[in-house]
Design an enzyme around this catalytic site. Structure first.
Site, PDB file in Angstrom:
ATOM      1  N   CYS A  86       3.215   8.319   1.531  1.00 28.63           N
ATOM      2  CA  CYS A  86       3.634   7.339   2.530  1.00 28.63           C
ATOM      3  C   CYS A  86       3.822   6.007   1.803  1.00 28.63           C
ATOM      4  CB  CYS A  86       2.550   7.228   3.602  1.00 28.63           C
ATOM      5  SG  CYS A  86       2.899   5.946   4.808  1.00 28.63           S
ATOM      6  N   GLU A 120       0.827  -1.211   0.000  1.00 28.74           N
ATOM      7  CA  GLU A 120       0.000   0.000   0.000  1.00 28.74           C
ATOM      8  C   GLU A 120       0.859   1.257   0.000  1.00 28.74           C
ATOM      9  OE1 GLU A 120      -3.578  -1.904   2.738  1.00 28.74           O
ATOM     10  OE2 GLU A 120      -2.534  -0.105   3.405  1.00 28.74           O
ATOM     11  N   CYS A 146      -2.021  -2.765  14.527  1.00 35.49           N
ATOM     12  CA  CYS A 146      -1.719  -2.551  13.110  1.00 35.49           C
ATOM     13  C   CYS A 146      -2.143  -3.728  12.243  1.00 35.49           C
ATOM     14  CB  CYS A 146      -0.215  -2.311  12.968  1.00 35.49           C
ATOM     15  SG  CYS A 146       0.326  -2.251  11.267  1.00 35.49           S
ATOM     16  N   CYS A 167       4.701  -7.504   7.588  1.00 39.29           N
ATOM     17  CA  CYS A 167       5.642  -6.992   8.581  1.00 39.29           C
ATOM     18  C   CYS A 167       5.758  -7.997   9.720  1.00 39.29           C
ATOM     19  CB  CYS A 167       5.161  -5.652   9.124  1.00 39.29           C
ATOM     20  SG  CYS A 167       6.287  -4.924  10.331  1.00 39.29           S
ATOM     21  N   CYS A 206      -3.040   1.685   7.969  1.00 41.54           N
ATOM     22  CA  CYS A 206      -2.048   0.900   7.240  1.00 41.54           C
ATOM     23  C   CYS A 206      -2.413  -0.581   7.189  1.00 41.54           C
ATOM     24  CB  CYS A 206      -0.723   1.116   7.967  1.00 41.54           C
ATOM     25  SG  CYS A 206       0.592   0.115   7.379  1.00 41.54           S
ATOM     26  N   CYS A 240       2.922  -5.267  15.873  1.00 41.17           N
ATOM     27  CA  CYS A 240       2.271  -4.255  16.730  1.00 41.17           C
ATOM     28  C   CYS A 240       0.764  -4.563  16.774  1.00 41.17           C
ATOM     29  CB  CYS A 240       2.506  -2.854  16.179  1.00 41.17           C
ATOM     30  SG  CYS A 240       4.241  -2.470  15.916  1.00 41.17           S
TER      31      CYS A 240
END
Ligand code: SF4
Length: 338
Positions: free
Chosen positions: A102, A89, A116, A109, A330, A113
């Protein structure tokens, strides 16, 4: 067939030399790549013979825009398709100081977290430097506007893909191509301490942002597993060292979660943690992600939190939450489409 964009400038120069080409051809090719050319035929100032030799040895494919969501506030959220079929993205945002993109540095990932969506499912792979650059090129073309600020704050932990991110930074800064000032680039990390020191040595002019999100070790660990091996006191020590060395302000990102990290005691702990440091806190009411059930603080609570921080001597602003009417948090768009 190898994509020509995978070659560094030096590798490109060597290949051209082997073909008996003059040295200036390398600069011409690099310029075309930075213009977003996706075929050798577009490179009109390069001889036909060289173009046909290039297409015998290399491809020149680009990543592509699979989907764009456009918000009422002008934010454009992109789902980008990589050549191997993976998705990442990027988000184009309009600020008073200019257009900002961004971008992502990894597919997925590994940092996990809890607030997220990008971390759900873990990391699939690192992005190559040329793919990160391509995010910029294809979004700029689609938006039809120049983009003069970049934030590496999308999907992925940039310091978990350090070599490709470094190469990308050098390429986008290169005056022969886009020539974007390092000062217009911000890299955001979840806080991998040893890489913070390396980065400050390698790129002292690039802005550093830290995803902080909590003012104590215990609270931070609950939100960000990376905090277990990268303790808060050591992280703050590294940030103080970097801001003293580079004389640049460190930005701390702080996603406000209702009742969890937006209380008066959090203001007190944050101000004592960051006291005396050249820094700024960006407060962002958390964008809701269905999986974690967490609620962002209200706009009022965020404004009060900012004003209390300011009173205790810590510069803070509530960042405009752009693109709320689209899937701007995100990782949400990719999740829906994979
Ligand atoms: S917030 Fe950043 S570092 Fe954390 S899981 Fe999401 S993409 Fe990774």
């Amino acid at each position: 067939m190898r994509n020509i964009k995978e070659l560094s400038r030096q590798q490109l120069a060597e290949w051209l030399k082997e073909q008996g080409q003059p040295a200036y051809r390398e600069k011409q090719l690099f310029r075309w790549i930075c213009k977003g050319a996706s075929s050798f035929d577009e490179m009109t100032d390069i001889s036909k013979d060289l173009r046909s030799s290039l297409s015998e040895h290399f491809s020149c494919e680009s990543i592509s825009v699979e989907l764009v969501q456009i918000s009422k506030d002008g934010t454009r959220k992109y789902l980008l398709k990589l050549i191997d079929g993976n998705f990442v993205e990027a988000v184009f945002m309009k600020y008073e100081y200019g257009n900002t993109l961004c971008i992502s540095t990894q597919v997925g990932c590994n940092m996990g977290c809890v607030f997220c969506a990008s971390g759900i499912g873990g990391k699939i792979r690192n992005l190559y430097a040329w793919e990160i650059l391509d995010e910029y090129l294809v979004c700029r073309k689609e938006a039809g506007e120049d983009i003069n600020h970049i934030v590496l704050m999308g999907m992925g932990e940039p310091f978990d893909n350090y070599d490709n991110v470094s190469e990308f930074l050098k390429d986008i800064h290169d005056p022969d191509g886009i020539g974007l000032s390092y000062r217009n680039i911000t890299l955001s990390t979840s806080g991998i301490i040893r890489k913070i020191y390396t980065f400050a040595d390698d790129f002292p002019q690039v802005n550093l942002a830290i995803s902080l999100h909590a003012a104590t070790q215990e609270e931070r660990e609950k939100l960000m597993p990376v905090a277990k091996g990268n303790r808060l006191d050591d992280l703050i020590k590294a940030c103080r060292a970097v801001s003293e060395k580079t004389r640049r302000r460190i930005t701390f990102e702080y996603a406000l979660i209702a009742g969890q990290n937006d209380r008066d005691e959090d203001v007190k702990k944050l101000s004592s943690l960051l006291s005396g440091m050249l820094c700024h806190i960006n407060l962002i009411p958390l964008n809701p992600v269905a999986e974690n059930g967490m609620q962002g603080s209200t706009k009022d609570a965020a404004m009060q939190f900012a004003s209390k921080l300011e009173k205790s001597g810590i510069p803070a602003t509530v960042r405009r939450s752009l693109g709320r009417d689209i899937d701007a948090a995100c990782g949400q768009l990719r999740k829906k489409h994979t």
